[in-house]
Design an enzyme around this catalytic site. Structure first.
Site, PDB file in Angstrom:
ATOM      1  N   GLY A   1      -4.847   4.237   8.792  1.00  0.00           N
ATOM      2  CA  GLY A   1      -3.820   5.132   9.329  1.00  0.00           C
ATOM      3  C   GLY A   1      -3.089   5.889   8.234  1.00  0.00           C
ATOM      4  O   GLY A   1      -2.847   7.093   8.340  1.00  0.00           O
ATOM      5  N   CYS A   2      -2.751   5.187   7.157  1.00  0.00           N
ATOM      6  CA  CYS A   2      -2.013   5.819   6.061  1.00  0.00           C
ATOM      7  C   CYS A   2      -2.892   6.839   5.344  1.00  0.00           C
ATOM      8  O   CYS A   2      -2.404   7.875   4.888  1.00  0.00           O
ATOM      9  CB  CYS A   2      -1.500   4.754   5.096  1.00  0.00           C
ATOM     10  SG  CYS A   2      -0.301   3.642   5.877  1.00  0.00           S
ATOM     11  N   THR A   3      -4.193   6.564   5.257  1.00  0.00           N
ATOM     12  CA  THR A   3      -5.126   7.517   4.645  1.00  0.00           C
ATOM     13  C   THR A   3      -5.201   8.779   5.490  1.00  0.00           C
ATOM     14  O   THR A   3      -5.122   9.900   4.966  1.00  0.00           O
ATOM     15  CB  THR A   3      -6.522   6.882   4.481  1.00  0.00           C
ATOM     16  OG1 THR A   3      -6.406   5.757   3.604  1.00  0.00           O
ATOM     17  CG2 THR A   3      -7.518   7.875   3.908  1.00  0.00           C
TER      18      THR A   3
END
Length: 156
Positions: free
Chosen positions: A46-48
């Site tokens: 998700g952060c990527t």
């Protein structure tokens, strides 16, 4: 539980180490609009996705007068790997003590897979050129957030 910021609040100043080892302070960015987004961990799916979305949108955001800063508890070395692995062009800042995360209301209790845990609350705060909060969004989704933020800022 840390206090969440509201529109009109003075954005707490910070000085944090970037993925390149530089010190970056919010006060250094005064006079520009700053999108500060808080994310749990570099190199997670998700952060990527979110970091890549901000990177893909960076040129048009800068053209509209915005700087973008991502803050997580990760160490600068991990952030540098994240930047290199995914070709990120946004500024990534390290907050291992979670002091800035806490000051912005982006660290505290949250629900994760139905359990209440303490951690980073995925959040985005937009700071105006005078250092006041223009937008404060908490519990945002990683996917589609940049597109929604662009609509909220009336950029699209």
């Amino acid at each position: 539980m840390s206090e969440r910021l509201a529109v009109g609040d003075i954005a707490p100043d910070f000085t944090l180490t970037s993925d390149t080892g530089d010190q970056v302070s919010l006060s250094d960015l005064r006079g520009r609009r700053v999108i500060i987004y808080f994310y749990p961990a570099a190199m997670t799916p998700g952060c990527t996705k979110q970091a890549c979305d901000f990177t893909d949108s960076l040129d048009s955001l800068k053209a509209a007068g915005y700087e973008v800063v991502g803050i997580s508890p990760d160490k600068p070395e991990k952030l540098a790997k994240f930047r290199e692995r995914d070709g990120l062009t946004i500024t990534l800042l390290s907050d291992p003590e979670r002091s800035t995360l806490t000051a912005y209301g982006a660290f505290g209790e949250k629900k994760l897979y139905g359990k209440v845990v303490e951690g980073v609350i995925r959040s985005t705060v937009v700071v105006d050129p005078e250092g006041r909060v223009e937008v404060a969004q908490y519990n945002v989704k990683a996917t589609g957030h940049v597109a929604k933020l662009r609509r909220d800022l009336e950029l699209d």
